[in-house]
Structures are given as C-alpha cells and as structure tokens.
Design a protein around this motif. Structure first.
Motif, PDB file in Angstrom:
ATOM      1  N   LEU A  48       0.745  -1.252   0.042  1.00  0.00           N
ATOM      2  CA  LEU A  48       0.005   0.157  -0.014  1.00  0.00           C
ATOM      3  C   LEU A  48       0.884   1.274   0.118  1.00  0.00           C
ATOM      4  CD1 LEU A  48      -2.951  -1.132   2.484  1.00  0.00           C
ATOM      5  CD2 LEU A  48      -2.945  -0.487  -0.124  1.00  0.00           C
ATOM      6  N   GLU A  49       1.773   1.093   0.819  1.00  0.00           N
ATOM      7  CA  GLU A  49       2.822   2.337   0.728  1.00  0.00           C
ATOM      8  C   GLU A  49       3.627   2.591  -0.553  1.00  0.00           C
ATOM      9  OE1 GLU A  49       5.923   4.562   3.904  1.00  0.00           O
ATOM     10  OE2 GLU A  49       6.111   2.461   3.685  1.00  0.00           O
ATOM     11  N   ALA A  50       3.818   1.477  -1.210  1.00  0.00           N
ATOM     12  CA  ALA A  50       4.410   1.641  -2.589  1.00  0.00           C
ATOM     13  C   ALA A  50       3.380   2.306  -3.394  1.00  0.00           C
ATOM     14  CB  ALA A  50       4.783   0.360  -3.152  1.00  0.00           C
ATOM     15  N   ASP A  51       2.079   1.938  -3.529  1.00  0.00           N
ATOM     16  CA  ASP A  51       1.001   2.569  -4.259  1.00  0.00           C
ATOM     17  C   ASP A  51       0.955   3.974  -3.998  1.00  0.00           C
ATOM     18  OD1 ASP A  51       0.674   0.035  -5.451  1.00  0.00           O
ATOM     19  OD2 ASP A  51      -1.099  -0.745  -4.190  1.00  0.00           O
ATOM     20  N   ALA A  52       0.863   4.262  -2.739  1.00  0.00           N
ATOM     21  CA  ALA A  52       0.748   5.913  -2.292  1.00  0.00           C
ATOM     22  C   ALA A  52       1.715   6.503  -2.875  1.00  0.00           C
ATOM     23  CB  ALA A  52       0.560   5.925  -0.837  1.00  0.00           C
ATOM     24  N   VAL A  53       3.075   6.034  -2.704  1.00  0.00           N
ATOM     25  CA  VAL A  53       4.296   6.951  -3.243  1.00  0.00           C
ATOM     26  C   VAL A  53       4.102   7.037  -4.774  1.00  0.00           C
ATOM     27  CG1 VAL A  53       6.635   6.698  -3.687  1.00  0.00           C
ATOM     28  CG2 VAL A  53       5.684   6.370  -1.253  1.00  0.00           C
ATOM     29  N   GLU A  54       3.725   5.895  -5.390  1.00  0.00           N
ATOM     30  CA  GLU A  54       3.551   6.003  -6.665  1.00  0.00           C
ATOM     31  C   GLU A  54       2.509   7.049  -7.344  1.00  0.00           C
ATOM     32  OE1 GLU A  54       2.379   3.316 -10.999  1.00  0.00           O
ATOM     33  OE2 GLU A  54       2.190   2.302  -8.909  1.00  0.00           O
ATOM     34  N   THR A  55       1.308   7.214  -6.510  1.00  0.00           N
ATOM     35  CA  THR A  55       0.393   8.029  -6.946  1.00  0.00           C
ATOM     36  C   THR A  55       0.849   9.464  -6.508  1.00  0.00           C
ATOM     37  OG1 THR A  55      -1.480   6.470  -6.613  1.00  0.00           O
ATOM     38  CG2 THR A  55      -2.239   8.797  -6.609  1.00  0.00           C
ATOM     39  N   LEU A  56       1.494   9.710  -5.465  1.00  0.00           N
ATOM     40  CA  LEU A  56       2.137  10.846  -4.984  1.00  0.00           C
ATOM     41  C   LEU A  56       3.015  11.397  -6.417  1.00  0.00           C
ATOM     42  CD1 LEU A  56       2.705  10.626  -1.156  1.00  0.00           C
ATOM     43  CD2 LEU A  56       0.827  11.837  -2.523  1.00  0.00           C
ATOM     44  N   GLY A  57       3.717  10.300  -6.833  1.00  0.00           N
ATOM     45  CA  GLY A  57       4.493  10.895  -7.983  1.00  0.00           C
ATOM     46  C   GLY A  57       3.718  11.246  -9.118  1.00  0.00           C
ATOM     47  N   LYS A  58       2.670  10.852  -9.565  1.00  0.00           N
ATOM     48  CA  LYS A  58       1.803  11.264 -10.495  1.00  0.00           C
ATOM     49  C   LYS A  58       1.376  12.715 -10.191  1.00  0.00           C
ATOM     50  CE  LYS A  58      -0.115   6.663 -11.753  1.00  0.00           C
ATOM     51  NZ  LYS A  58      -1.175   5.744 -11.775  1.00  0.00           N
ATOM     52  N   TRP A 192       5.480  24.448  -9.940  1.00  0.00           N
ATOM     53  CA  TRP A 192       5.895  23.961  -8.697  1.00  0.00           C
ATOM     54  C   TRP A 192       6.618  22.573  -8.305  1.00  0.00           C
ATOM     55  CZ3 TRP A 192       3.260  19.851  -5.806  1.00  0.00           C
ATOM     56  CH2 TRP A 192       2.193  19.512  -6.489  1.00  0.00           C
ATOM     57  N   ASN A 193       6.479  21.666  -9.156  1.00  0.00           N
ATOM     58  CA  ASN A 193       6.920  20.248  -8.824  1.00  0.00           C
ATOM     59  C   ASN A 193       8.039  19.653  -9.839  1.00  0.00           C
ATOM     60  OD1 ASN A 193       5.815  19.370 -11.548  1.00  0.00           O
ATOM     61  ND2 ASN A 193       3.724  18.889 -10.636  1.00  0.00           N
ATOM     62  N   PHE A 194       8.064  18.333  -9.759  1.00  0.00           N
ATOM     63  CA  PHE A 194       9.391  17.861 -10.477  1.00  0.00           C
ATOM     64  C   PHE A 194       8.986  18.198 -11.864  1.00  0.00           C
ATOM     65  CE2 PHE A 194       8.937  15.239  -6.572  1.00  0.00           C
ATOM     66  CZ  PHE A 194      10.115  15.218  -5.933  1.00  0.00           C
ATOM     67  N   ALA A 195       8.080  18.091 -12.667  1.00  0.00           N
ATOM     68  CA  ALA A 195       8.083  18.389 -13.821  1.00  0.00           C
ATOM     69  C   ALA A 195       8.343  19.664 -14.421  1.00  0.00           C
ATOM     70  CB  ALA A 195       6.577  18.046 -14.465  1.00  0.00           C
ATOM     71  N   HIS A 196       8.092  20.555 -13.553  1.00  0.00           N
ATOM     72  CA  HIS A 196       8.368  22.073 -13.728  1.00  0.00           C
ATOM     73  C   HIS A 196       9.822  22.698 -13.722  1.00  0.00           C
ATOM     74  CE1 HIS A 196       4.002  22.128 -12.331  1.00  0.00           C
ATOM     75  NE2 HIS A 196       3.888  22.033 -13.869  1.00  0.00           N
ATOM     76  N   ALA A 197      10.385  21.825 -12.589  1.00  0.00           N
ATOM     77  CA  ALA A 197      11.882  22.436 -12.269  1.00  0.00           C
ATOM     78  C   ALA A 197      12.437  21.195 -12.188  1.00  0.00           C
ATOM     79  CB  ALA A 197      11.736  23.328 -11.194  1.00  0.00           C
ATOM     80  N   PRO A 198      14.065  21.256 -11.770  1.00  0.00           N
ATOM     81  CA  PRO A 198      14.895  20.232 -11.392  1.00  0.00           C
ATOM     82  C   PRO A 198      15.000  19.874  -9.688  1.00  0.00           C
ATOM     83  CG  PRO A 198      16.289  22.116 -12.064  1.00  0.00           C
ATOM     84  CD  PRO A 198      14.727  22.506 -12.547  1.00  0.00           C
ATOM     85  N   VAL A 199      13.621  19.910  -9.233  1.00  0.00           N
ATOM     86  CA  VAL A 199      13.550  19.709  -7.925  1.00  0.00           C
ATOM     87  C   VAL A 199      14.251  18.456  -7.378  1.00  0.00           C
ATOM     88  CG1 VAL A 199      12.044  19.647  -5.989  1.00  0.00           C
ATOM     89  CG2 VAL A 199      11.521  21.131  -7.832  1.00  0.00           C
ATOM     90  N   ASP A 200      14.815  18.435  -6.195  1.00  0.00           N
ATOM     91  CA  ASP A 200      15.390  17.104  -5.672  1.00  0.00           C
ATOM     92  C   ASP A 200      14.705  16.434  -4.851  1.00  0.00           C
ATOM     93  OD1 ASP A 200      18.214  17.310  -7.048  1.00  0.00           O
ATOM     94  OD2 ASP A 200      18.142  19.301  -6.081  1.00  0.00           O
ATOM     95  N   SER A 201      13.866  17.194  -3.920  1.00  0.00           N
ATOM     96  CA  SER A 201      13.049  16.657  -3.202  1.00  0.00           C
ATOM     97  C   SER A 201      11.801  17.283  -2.820  1.00  0.00           C
ATOM     98  CB  SER A 201      13.930  16.386  -1.726  1.00  0.00           C
ATOM     99  OG  SER A 201      14.063  17.579  -1.350  1.00  0.00           O
TER     100      SER A 201
END
Length: 353
Positions: A48-58, A192-201
């Motif tokens: 479930l945690e892996a699923d949640a992290v994957e969706t947070l990535g989306k 604001w996110n990973f897709a918009h800038a080379p954000v690391d975390s």
C-alpha cells in the motif's frame, strides 16, 4: 470516568487538517496494528505504501518517485534537510540551508536537530521568496535551498524554477515544501513540482487536502540516492535497512493515504479544488464589502486585517481562528469548510463588530 469525545470540525477555520474521507478512515482502522517500518514482515501495508508513493509521484510530476509516507510535513522537511546534509559531506564542512521567512517552522527544528545553519531570507511584496535575497544568501557551504508551494500564512507559491537554478548553480539541492498546496496545485498553472523544475525533493501531505487520516505526510525524492542517504542498517528486523525517521510506524496513516488517493485522484481532488477556490474568493469578497483589507487569495486561504478586539470576540464564540505573523486573521478553506460555515462566521463577525 467520563468518556471524552473529539471535537468536530464545525468551527475550525485555522487548521490545515480536516475530516478524513470515509474510505481513508476505514482503511486506517483495518491496518492500525501493522508496522510499515518493517516492510519485509508487514508486506501488505508495504505494498500500500508503494502504491501511495507511486500516486504521489503522479500528482507531483515524477514518473519514478522514491520516498515514503511520513508522520507529516515536519518529518518530511527534517528528512529533506538531513538527506541534503548527508549527500554534501564530501564538499561541505559547515552546512547551511537557505529558506524564505515564510518557510514552515519545521525547518527551525531541522536546523536545531541536525546542527545545520538556517538562513532565512525576506519575502517580497507578494509574500513570495525574494530571489535576489536567496541568491545573496547562498554560498559554497549551502546544501539546500527551500521553496514553498502553498505557504502556511498566505497560500503563496515561491518561484520554484528560479530557486532550483540558484541551488544547482551553487552545487546544492532544492527542496519544495508542498505539504498543504500539493493537492491543490495540480489544477493550477503554477510551476511547482518535479515536472516544472529540477527539484530534488518534495513534501506533500495526504492528511491535509488529501483527506487521509493523521498521521500521513509524504516525502519524495527525484532519485534513489536521496532516499538511500537516509538509510541505516536494521540487523534484527526482517528488513535489512530503514530510511525513515520514526522507525516503527502505524500502518493506519499509510493505508488511509493509499485509500484516499485511490478514491479521489484526480477527479475528486479537482472537484474539491474548484469548490474551495470559489469559496475563498466569495469569502474574501464578503470581507471586503464589510470594509476589511484582504490579501488576494491565490490558493484557498484568506488573510484579512481584523482588529484584536474583534478577533478575540470571535474566539469567545468558539471559532477556531489564528493570526499570521503580521497579525492578520487567517482562514483556511479546507474540505470541511462550507459556505454555510463561513456564512455563520460572517454573521458572528457582524454581531461582534
């Protein structure tokens, strides 16, 4: 002994937490006694945690996210600072982090616990990080530059691409705190996110606008090295290493986050963003018609100049409200806040003025 009951959210206007979605509440109860801190033993909640992290990535524009469900934004921000410090040890002896004065107080905790210098820089007239001030504060010992995507006081979004560029020019990492804004910003034009800038975390909290149960924060890294820099060996567990801060965790937060994300992403969250954005705009207009100075809401958070006597009178009527650092009334339009709620608040405001 009298059995206590939790207060309702009926008159809570200051909090960035909310009543969880029914599916999240049910999932939390089912997985209450599991421990995602030992994923090799508790395999179901680990999935479930892996699923949640994957969706947070989306949600945050990252196809291959690395992270975990934290206890909240504070843990995620502390861990982001810790990862940046650990990954910079080969080049830095006296590490510092640079953040706008609008950054969450968790960065003060991180600096204290990790023995890292925190350099807070001013915000500009729009309540966003002053890029020139950030650039001036960064030096060869900087390990992390922080930007906020949905500030706690005004709901502002810092210029994340510019901050990421400053960080990387200095050889530092860039972290975005989107603990509150992360479930609102996907439906805006903000960068604001990973897709918009080379954000690391990035920090994003399902137990805020994601409508999961507390505790359910989120920490994501662009690459595996960020998460690996936090790992320690755990020889007496079935799992051989652990990157989390708290170790043993209840599976309730993980399961509720996974359930809420499954129920609401993306259409449910989009509908809620539209609703609370309209609500914040209406409420700001109502305050203006009553003669109050109001900061234009960018995200569904309204700040207004209300006298101390009026503020206290509203508190006496059991409204849970707070003030910004500059003493403005602060109202957060969370999922539990409705037009009826704010109409009742306005009626009390009219009565106490």
């Amino acid at each position: 002994m009298q059995r206590s009951v939790p207060q309702t959210f009926d008159r809570v206007l200051s909090s960035m937490c909310t009543d969880p979605h029914p599916a999240a509440r049910a999932a939390a109860e089912r997985f209450l006694a599991t421990n995602p801190g030992d994923p090799a033993t508790y395999e179901e909640v680990a999935e479930l945690e892996a699923d949640a992290v994957e969706t947070l990535g989306k949600i945050t524009g990252l196809a291959d996210p690395h992270g975990y469900i934290t206890s909240g934004g504070t843990e995620a921000n502390v861990q982001a600072v810790r990862a940046a410090r650990n990954r910079s040890r080969d080049r830095v002896s006296d590490p510092n982090i640079v953040a706008p004065e609008s950054a969450h107080f968790s960065f003060n905790k991180a600096a204290d616990v990790l023995d890292v210098e925190l350099r807070l820089v001013p915000t500009d007239e729009t309540h966003r990080a002053d890029v020139d001030a950030v650039r001036a504060a960064v030096d060869d010992e900087t390990v992390l530059v922080v930007g906020v995507a949905g500030t706690t006081e005004f709901g502002r979004v810092d210029p994340i691409p510019e901050l990421a560029a400053i960080a990387h020019d200095a050889g530092a990492f860039c972290h975005v705190d989107a603990a509150w804004g992360g479930f609102l910003l996907p439906f805006t034009d903000h960068a604001w996110n990973f897709a918009h800038a080379p954000v690391d975390s990035l920090t994003i909290d399902p137990h805020k606008c994601g409508q999961a149960c507390i505790p359910a924060g989120g920490l994501l890294f662009r690459d595996r090295n960020g998460l690996d820099s936090l790992a320690v060996e755990t020889p007496y567990l079935e799992s051989t290493s652990q990157a989390t801060l708290t170790g043993t965790r209840s599976g309730a937060g993980v399961a509720s986050a996974a359930a809420a994300l499954d129920e609401l992403w993306p259409d449910g969250y989009r509908h809620e963003y539209d609703r609370v954005s309209d609500l914040a705009s209406w409420f700001a207009g109502e305050l203006r018609t009553r003669g109050f100075d109001v900061v234009d809401p960018e995200l569904p958070l309204v700040a207004a100049d209300v006298s101390e006597s009026t503020f206290q009178a509203l508190r006496d009527r059991e409204w849970r409200i707070s003030r910004t650092d500059s003493d403005l009334l602060r109202v957060v339009c969370m999922p539990h806040v409705t037009r009826d709620t704010l109409s009742a608040f306005l009626a009390d405001l009219d009565a106490v003025r």
